[in-house]
Write an enzyme that holds these catalytic residues in place. Structure first.
Site, PDB file in Angstrom:
ATOM      1  N   CYS A 140       0.810  -1.198  -0.056  1.00  0.00           N
ATOM      2  CA  CYS A 140      -0.062   0.196  -0.088  1.00  0.00           C
ATOM      3  C   CYS A 140       0.973   1.087  -0.064  1.00  0.00           C
ATOM      4  CB  CYS A 140      -0.846   0.053   1.227  1.00  0.00           C
ATOM      5  SG  CYS A 140      -2.063  -1.232   1.141  1.00  0.00           S
ATOM      6  N   HIS A 161      -3.652   7.152   2.728  1.00  0.00           N
ATOM      7  CA  HIS A 161      -4.049   5.849   2.440  1.00  0.00           C
ATOM      8  C   HIS A 161      -5.559   5.463   2.783  1.00  0.00           C
ATOM      9  CE1 HIS A 161      -4.140   1.868   1.251  1.00  0.00           C
ATOM     10  NE2 HIS A 161      -3.676   1.301   2.451  1.00  0.00           N
ATOM     11  N   ASN A 169     -10.138  -0.122   0.013  1.00  0.00           N
ATOM     12  CA  ASN A 169      -8.726   0.031   0.289  1.00  0.00           C
ATOM     13  C   ASN A 169      -8.383  -0.327  -1.255  1.00  0.00           C
ATOM     14  OD1 ASN A 169      -6.099  -0.425   0.647  1.00  0.00           O
ATOM     15  ND2 ASN A 169      -6.252  -1.456   2.698  1.00  0.00           N
TER      16      ASN A 169
HETATM   17  N1  COA Z   1     -17.872  -9.269   9.179  1.00  0.00           N
HETATM   18  C1  COA Z   1     -18.175  -9.522  10.422  1.00  0.00           C
HETATM   19  N2  COA Z   1     -17.566  -9.776  11.465  1.00  0.00           N
HETATM   20  C2  COA Z   1     -16.190  -9.794  11.099  1.00  0.00           C
HETATM   21  C3  COA Z   1     -15.497  -9.314   9.811  1.00  0.00           C
HETATM   22  C4  COA Z   1     -16.549  -9.160   8.718  1.00  0.00           C
HETATM   23  N3  COA Z   1     -16.159  -8.638   7.353  1.00  0.00           N
HETATM   24  N4  COA Z   1     -14.263  -9.501   9.865  1.00  0.00           N
HETATM   25  C5  COA Z   1     -14.003  -9.827  10.986  1.00  0.00           C
HETATM   26  N5  COA Z   1     -15.112  -9.962  11.762  1.00  0.00           N
HETATM   27  C6  COA Z   1     -15.142 -10.427  13.282  1.00  0.00           C
HETATM   28  C7  COA Z   1     -13.638 -11.110  13.772  1.00  0.00           C
HETATM   29  O1  COA Z   1     -13.907 -12.628  13.226  1.00  0.00           O
HETATM   30  C8  COA Z   1     -14.147 -10.913  15.168  1.00  0.00           C
HETATM   31  O2  COA Z   1     -14.898 -11.679  15.687  1.00  0.00           O
HETATM   32  P1  COA Z   1     -14.536 -12.677  17.274  1.00  0.00           P
HETATM   33  O3  COA Z   1     -14.498 -11.331  18.382  1.00  0.00           O
HETATM   34  O4  COA Z   1     -15.852 -13.363  17.115  1.00  0.00           O
HETATM   35  O5  COA Z   1     -13.407 -13.248  17.061  1.00  0.00           O
HETATM   36  C9  COA Z   1     -14.593  -9.386  15.405  1.00  0.00           C
HETATM   37  O6  COA Z   1     -15.225  -9.346  14.091  1.00  0.00           O
HETATM   38  C10 COA Z   1     -13.659  -8.437  15.612  1.00  0.00           C
HETATM   39  O7  COA Z   1     -12.788  -8.563  14.648  1.00  0.00           O
HETATM   40  P2  COA Z   1     -11.464  -7.556  14.933  1.00  0.00           P
HETATM   41  O8  COA Z   1     -10.348  -7.973  13.958  1.00  0.00           O
HETATM   42  O9  COA Z   1     -11.024  -7.435  16.317  1.00  0.00           O
HETATM   43  O10 COA Z   1     -12.223  -6.159  14.328  1.00  0.00           O
HETATM   44  P3  COA Z   1     -11.458  -5.059  14.081  1.00  0.00           P
HETATM   45  O11 COA Z   1     -12.222  -3.995  14.859  1.00  0.00           O
HETATM   46  O12 COA Z   1      -9.940  -4.862  14.253  1.00  0.00           O
HETATM   47  O13 COA Z   1     -11.534  -4.533  12.492  1.00  0.00           O
HETATM   48  C11 COA Z   1     -10.242  -4.871  10.500  1.00  0.00           C
HETATM   49  C12 COA Z   1     -11.166  -5.526  11.662  1.00  0.00           C
HETATM   50  C13 COA Z   1      -9.630  -5.701   9.715  1.00  0.00           C
HETATM   51  C14 COA Z   1     -11.380  -3.952   9.936  1.00  0.00           C
HETATM   52  C15 COA Z   1      -9.250  -3.878  11.270  1.00  0.00           C
HETATM   53  O14 COA Z   1      -8.567  -4.558  12.216  1.00  0.00           O
HETATM   54  C16 COA Z   1      -8.452  -2.987  10.160  1.00  0.00           C
HETATM   55  O15 COA Z   1      -8.957  -2.177   9.342  1.00  0.00           O
HETATM   56  N6  COA Z   1      -7.241  -3.336  10.214  1.00  0.00           N
HETATM   57  C17 COA Z   1      -6.315  -2.725   9.470  1.00  0.00           C
HETATM   58  C18 COA Z   1      -6.419  -3.222   7.947  1.00  0.00           C
HETATM   59  C19 COA Z   1      -5.492  -2.404   7.096  1.00  0.00           C
HETATM   60  O16 COA Z   1      -5.633  -1.440   7.032  1.00  0.00           O
HETATM   61  N7  COA Z   1      -4.884  -3.237   6.150  1.00  0.00           N
HETATM   62  C20 COA Z   1      -4.191  -2.759   5.040  1.00  0.00           C
HETATM   63  C21 COA Z   1      -3.158  -1.939   5.499  1.00  0.00           C
HETATM   64  S1  COA Z   1      -2.652  -1.276   3.921  1.00  0.00           S
END
Ligand code: COA
Length: 330
Positions: free
Chosen positions: A117, A257, A287
């Protein structure tokens, strides 16, 4: 008297794939909900390229637009740099296809950058180096991703986040005092496993087993990446300002980003720049990795949001982990 050579963005362009994949569509594919995606990420829909579209097609479209806005011809480019993790093929560089497709000069060096990214910021920093030393006068920098082809549409942790697209700029040597004031790049190789495509490279060549185990798709530790993203995007932004003796109030437009609305909100608070100065399009495109900054920048420029004299702050973070920032006087 010789004045300082800087590289200035003289043209922008973009390509946003025509297919729209909404959160409602994803509800039918994985165990997720529109509410969860909107609340946790800010994304409502993303674009998916048609079956016959290649990464190099999208890149060429965006770069052609940037060249047109710059008022030059494709054969005026001295170099083409393409940030992408979704090249047409492992070999050769996607930039070589782009060179041919836009009709750039045959001897114009054209190469890809693999900085996930952060690919566009890395590409601009490299182009800036060539321009400042006088080795190149006009460089096309592209960020392009066809992520829908490397996403596991059975993995709700990743498939809801990403989209396809391309953005490009033309950077040109300029002695007016405007242009890129600084670039800063960073990589922390101890965090490689947070965001990876395990198979398909030389570490784990493609085999029936790797395909069956879905190892050719993006794997991500989202929560961890999130933590580093807020911290490192903020520190890179603050370093850009500090280096140029500027403060948050001096920044007119932030093009960061577009990974997650909550990340952008966290960065806005840490750096002290209100969110209304951020260009935001994550809701419509998700993204798009290295394409995200140049698409947002192109929208901002064409929408009249960036004006001569404005200070524009750009920063990105991605797999590697890699991250960086660029500060420009428009
Ligand atoms: N729909 C519903 N539930 C989902 C889900 C989806 N698409 N994706 C994950 N979950 C669930 C998880 O399984 C977890 O369930 P659990 O508590 O039973 O295990 C719960 O939601 C919380 O997951 P968590 O990972 O703590 O959520 P979060 O608030 O951290 O959000 C992201 C997840 C991926 C959106 C977030 O962490 C994020 O944006 N991270 C950065 C990603 C990024 O920028 N990547 C690229 C860098 S360039």
């Amino acid at each position: 008297m010789t004045s300082l050579i800087r590289s200035r963005i003289i043209g922008t362009g973009s390509y946003t794939a025509e297919g729209v994949l909404t959160n409602r569509d994803l509800e039918r594919m994985v165990d997720t909900s529109n509410d969860w995606i909107v609340e946790r990420t800010g994304i409502r829909e993303r674009r998916v390229a048609g079956k016959n579209v290649l990464t190099s097609d999208m890149a060429a479209h965006a770069l052609r637009q940037a060249v047109e806005m710059a008022g030059i011809g494709p054969d005026d480019l001295d170099m083409i740099v393409c940030g992408t993790v979704t090249p047409d093929r492992p070999l050769p560089a996607t930039a070589a296809y782009v060179q041919r497709k836009i009709g750039a000069a045959k001897n114009c060096p054209s190469f890809d950058i693999a900085a996930a990214c952060s690919g566009f910021i890395y590409g601009m920093a490299i182009a800036d180096g060539f321009i400042r030393t006088g080795t190149a006068k006009r460089v096309g920098v592209v960020g392009v991703e066809l992520l829908s082809r490397i996403l596991d549409f059975k993995d709700r942790n990743t498939c809801v986040l990403f989209g396809d697209g391309a953005g490009a700029v033309v950077l040109a040597a300029d002695e007016s005092g405007s242009g890129l004031l600084s670039t800063h790049l960073f990589t922390d190789g101890s965090l490689t496993e947070l965001l990876t495509i395990p198979a398909g490279g030389s570490a784990m060549p493609a085999s029936e087993a790797t395909v069956a185990d879905r190892l050719h798709y993006v794997h991500m530790e989202g929560k961890e990446v999130f933590r580093f993203a807020v911290r490192y995007l903020s520190s890179a932004a603050m370093l850009a300002l500090e280096t140029n003796g500027a403060g948050p109030d001096d920044v007119n437009v932030v093009v960061a980003h577009q990974a997650n609305m909550r990340i952008l909100d966290g960065v806005s608070k840490r750096v002290g720049i209100p969110l209304d100065r951020f260009v935001l399009n994550i809701e419509r495109f998700g993204n798009t990795s290295s394409a995200s900054i140049p698409i947002a920048l192109d929208e901002a420029v064409r929408g009249g949001r960036v004006n001569g004299g404005d200070m524009v702050l750009m920063m990105a973070l991605g797999g590697g982990l890699s991250w960086g920032s660029a500060l420009a006087r428009w």
